[in-house]
Structures are given as structure tokens and as C-alpha cells.
Design an enzyme around this catalytic site. Structure first.
Site, PDB file in Angstrom:
ATOM      1  N   PRO A 113     -96.736 -77.015  12.576  1.00  0.00           N
ATOM      2  CA  PRO A 113     -97.801 -76.068  12.923  1.00  0.00           C
ATOM      3  C   PRO A 113     -97.960 -75.900  14.435  1.00  0.00           C
ATOM      4  O   PRO A 113     -98.599 -74.952  14.881  1.00  0.00           O
ATOM      5  CB  PRO A 113     -99.060 -76.678  12.292  1.00  0.00           C
ATOM      6  CG  PRO A 113     -98.698 -78.072  11.904  1.00  0.00           C
ATOM      7  CD  PRO A 113     -97.216 -78.154  11.803  1.00  0.00           C
ATOM      8  N   GLU A 169     -97.604 -86.777  10.254  1.00  0.00           N
ATOM      9  CA  GLU A 169     -98.050 -86.142  11.506  1.00  0.00           C
ATOM     10  C   GLU A 169     -96.881 -85.559  12.300  1.00  0.00           C
ATOM     11  O   GLU A 169     -97.076 -85.057  13.403  1.00  0.00           O
ATOM     12  CB  GLU A 169     -98.836 -87.142  12.357  1.00  0.00           C
ATOM     13  CG  GLU A 169    -100.128 -87.621  11.709  1.00  0.00           C
ATOM     14  CD  GLU A 169    -101.072 -86.479  11.342  1.00  0.00           C
ATOM     15  OE1 GLU A 169    -101.375 -85.668  12.230  1.00  0.00           O
ATOM     16  OE2 GLU A 169    -101.477 -86.404  10.170  1.00  0.00           O
ATOM     17  N   ARG A 217     -82.786 -62.601   3.207  1.00  0.00           N
ATOM     18  CA  ARG A 217     -82.792 -61.206   2.761  1.00  0.00           C
ATOM     19  C   ARG A 217     -82.260 -60.254   3.833  1.00  0.00           C
ATOM     20  O   ARG A 217     -81.971 -59.089   3.542  1.00  0.00           O
ATOM     21  CB  ARG A 217     -84.189 -60.767   2.279  1.00  0.00           C
ATOM     22  CG  ARG A 217     -85.223 -60.700   3.347  1.00  0.00           C
ATOM     23  CD  ARG A 217     -86.600 -60.419   2.776  1.00  0.00           C
ATOM     24  NE  ARG A 217     -86.852 -59.025   2.435  1.00  0.00           N
ATOM     25  CZ  ARG A 217     -87.120 -58.060   3.314  1.00  0.00           C
ATOM     26  NH1 ARG A 217     -87.151 -58.318   4.611  1.00  0.00           N
ATOM     27  NH2 ARG A 217     -87.340 -56.826   2.910  1.00  0.00           N
ATOM     28  N   ASP A 238     -89.161 -52.266   6.830  1.00  0.00           N
ATOM     29  CA  ASP A 238     -90.121 -53.369   6.835  1.00  0.00           C
ATOM     30  C   ASP A 238     -91.190 -53.168   7.907  1.00  0.00           C
ATOM     31  O   ASP A 238     -90.909 -52.678   8.999  1.00  0.00           O
ATOM     32  CB  ASP A 238     -89.415 -54.713   7.105  1.00  0.00           C
ATOM     33  CG  ASP A 238     -88.569 -55.174   5.925  1.00  0.00           C
ATOM     34  OD1 ASP A 238     -88.726 -54.617   4.824  1.00  0.00           O
ATOM     35  OD2 ASP A 238     -87.754 -56.084   6.122  1.00  0.00           O
TER      36      ASP A 238
HETATM   37 CL1  6GU Z   1     -93.804 -74.968   9.918  1.00  0.00          CL
HETATM   38  N1  6GU Z   1     -95.330 -76.896   8.993  1.00  0.00           N
HETATM   39  C1  6GU Z   1     -96.518 -77.392   8.595  1.00  0.00           C
HETATM   40  N2  6GU Z   1     -96.591 -78.657   8.184  1.00  0.00           N
HETATM   41  N3  6GU Z   1     -97.629 -76.684   8.597  1.00  0.00           N
HETATM   42  C2  6GU Z   1     -97.531 -75.426   9.009  1.00  0.00           C
HETATM   43  C3  6GU Z   1     -96.345 -74.851   9.432  1.00  0.00           C
HETATM   44  C4  6GU Z   1     -95.250 -75.619   9.417  1.00  0.00           C
HETATM   45  N4  6GU Z   1     -96.574 -73.586   9.791  1.00  0.00           N
HETATM   46  C5  6GU Z   1     -97.856 -73.390   9.593  1.00  0.00           C
HETATM   47  N5  6GU Z   1     -98.449 -74.485   9.135  1.00  0.00           N
END
Ligand code: 6GU
Length: 260
Positions: free
Chosen positions: A87, A114, A156, A171
Site C-alpha cells: 500500500p 507488515e 488483457r 478503455d
Molecule cells: Cl499492492 N498490497 C496491500 N497489502 N494492500 C494494498 C495494496 C497492495 N494496494 C492497495 N492496498
């Protein structure tokens, strides 16, 4: 394209056996290799994580096991692009999907807990192109689902994966006239369902009016659902009718408005 995925849950990737991506694999367009990270542990418990230095909640994935796994998957001379879902990564966008779709070899390293000890990314960053990538502003329990998302978005776009019938050129986030415009609503038969009629213009056979109506719907939906995208609409791609509609929706477009 060759695609390697290292994870403690390779079972997460069974969706890659079906549909578009499954067919691309059968045809050999995509060559997917799944790897169990725990295969590179040496202790009886197959430990992949430990407590974080500096304290804090959760566990961190150990560097040694990741190093052995990645070395083994890439071999002595391999040079894939390494993607680490997290994230805290850079945003995964249609543009990045298109760039990745031109690569011959991608290696996804799925973290849990983590995350992975940061020295792993530093180590491979000196040898390979490495990107930490996020699929959106929310937190998943691990990178596996994010990798499924990315593989489908990339897959895709590979030559021959989408039929001509639904190509990727229209798209919403592809470069071109439709960039940053969301798709409007779609309808099929029957013409009346539970008393709800298909918009008459779609039955009219008037291609010009249909195109105009679709464009209006796309603009309305973009203003309603993604006002942040409106600023990114190409002003040169907006005609008088578009500008008037955006005005009505109290969204003026064009360089003269940036100060407002
Ligand atoms: Cl790539 N990994 C995780 N664990 N949470 C996320 C993410 C990735 N992208 C958004 N939230």
C-alpha cells in the site's frame, strides 16, 4: 510474457487458470510460474517473518528467505522487472499496466504482514528494475489480491488476449479521446424490462445521435463519480457541446478556469 509470482499462498492464484488469462496461458501468450516462498526456508517451522526492529505492531518478512527465493527464480543471468505490491507503493494505473505489458518478464514478490525487510528491495534495486506498487488507497491483508488485479490488467493488454470485438483502445484510462472519461451505461434486450425502457435514442439507428448521447452520459458519469478526473480531460478533445454540458454541471473545462 513470462510471469513469476512468489507468495506464501500460491493457492490464491487459481483464478489465473480461468477466463481470459487462463486462455492466454493455454495459448502460450502468458507463461505463469507460481512459487511457494516457504520452499526456501531451512527451519522446521518454515519461518518467513520476525518481529520489527524499532518495535511496532505486526511482523516483517525476513530478508534471507526472500533473497534465496528471488535468486533461485531469476537464475544467474536473469533480469526480470521486480514488482512488490504494497500500500505504500507508487499507484498502479492503466499507464503503468501498458508499460508493464511491454516487458518480457515480470517477477511479483508478495508480502504479507507488515511487509518485506526493506533491504530486499535495496539489494535487488541495484541489480534489477524494481517497483513497489499499490492498487489503491485501502489496505489489503497481503499482496496476493493486488497481484491478481495487476496480472489481469496487464494480461488483457497483451497482443491477441482481447478479441477485436472488445479491444482495449476505448478503455477509460487508455490514451486517446476517451482518456479520463468513464464509460456510460449500457443496455441489451429486451427493450422493456420491469417497465423500464431502454433510452429511445439507442433504438433509433441514428449513429450520430447515439454517439452524442453516449458522450453526454460519459461526461455526466465522470462529473458525478470522478470529479477529480474532469480536470484531466484533454481540452482539445472537448467540443462546444461538451463544454456546454460541463458548464451546466457547473464544471467548466479549459485553461481559462485553472485559477478558479
Ligand atoms: Cl499492492 N498490497 C496491500 N497489502 N494492500 C494494498 C495494496 C497492495 N494496494 C492497495 N492496498
Amino acid at each position: 510474457m513470462r510471469l513469476d509470482i512468489i507468495s506464501i499462498f500460491p493457492e490464491y492464484f487459481s483464478p489465473l487458470d480461468v477466463s481470459l488469462i487462463g486462455k492466454a496461458r493455454e495459448r502460450g501468450t502468458l507463461d505463469v510460474h507460481l512459487h511457494q516462498l516457504r520452499d526456501w526456508t531451512h527451519d522446521v517451522h518454515k519461518t518467513v517473518d520476525d518481529t520489527p526492529y524499532g518495535g511496532g505492531p505486526g511482523m516483517v518478512m525476513k530478508p534471507e528467505v526472500w533473497g534465496e527465493a528471488i535468486d533461485s527464480v531469476i537464475g544467474p543471468a536473469g533480469r526480470p522487472r521486480l514488482l512488490v505490491p504494497t500500500p505504500s507503493g507508487r499507484p498502479f494505473t492503466q499507464e503503468l499496466a501498458q508499460e508493464l505489458a511491454t516487458e518480457p518478464w515480470l517477477l511479483f514478490a508478495c508480502g504479507r504482514y507488515e511487509g518485506i525487510d526493506s533491504r530486499v528491495m535495496a539489494e535487488y534495486g541495484s541489480r534489477l528494475p524494481v517497483d513497489e506498487v499499490s492498487i489503491g488507497d485501502y489496505v489489503l491483508a497481503g499482496g496476493e489480491v493486488a497481484v491478481l488485479v495487476m496480472v489481469e490488467a496487464i494480461g488483457r493488454l497483451l497482443p491477441g488476449v482481447l478479441g477485436n470485438a472488445h479491444s482495449a483502445v476505448d478503455d477509460s484510462f487508455a490514451p486517446g479521446a476517451m482518456k479520463n472519461l468513464l464509460e456510460g451505461p449500457v443496455y441489451t434486450k429486451p427493450p422493456v424490462w420491469r417497465g423500464r425502457e431502454v433510452p429511445e435514442v439507442l433504438l433509433s439507428g441514428h449513429h450520430g445521435k447515439v454517439a452524442r448521447w453516449r458522450r453526454d452520459q460519459a461526461l455526466r458519469r465522470t462529473v458525478a463519480n470522478r470529479p477529480d478526473l474532469v480536470a484531466g480531460l484533454d481540452p482539445a478533445g472537448l467540443d462546444k457541446h461538451d463544454r456546454r454540458l460541463l458548464d451546466e454541471l457547473s464544471f467548466r473545462a479549459g485553461p481559462e478556469d485553472v485559477a478558479n
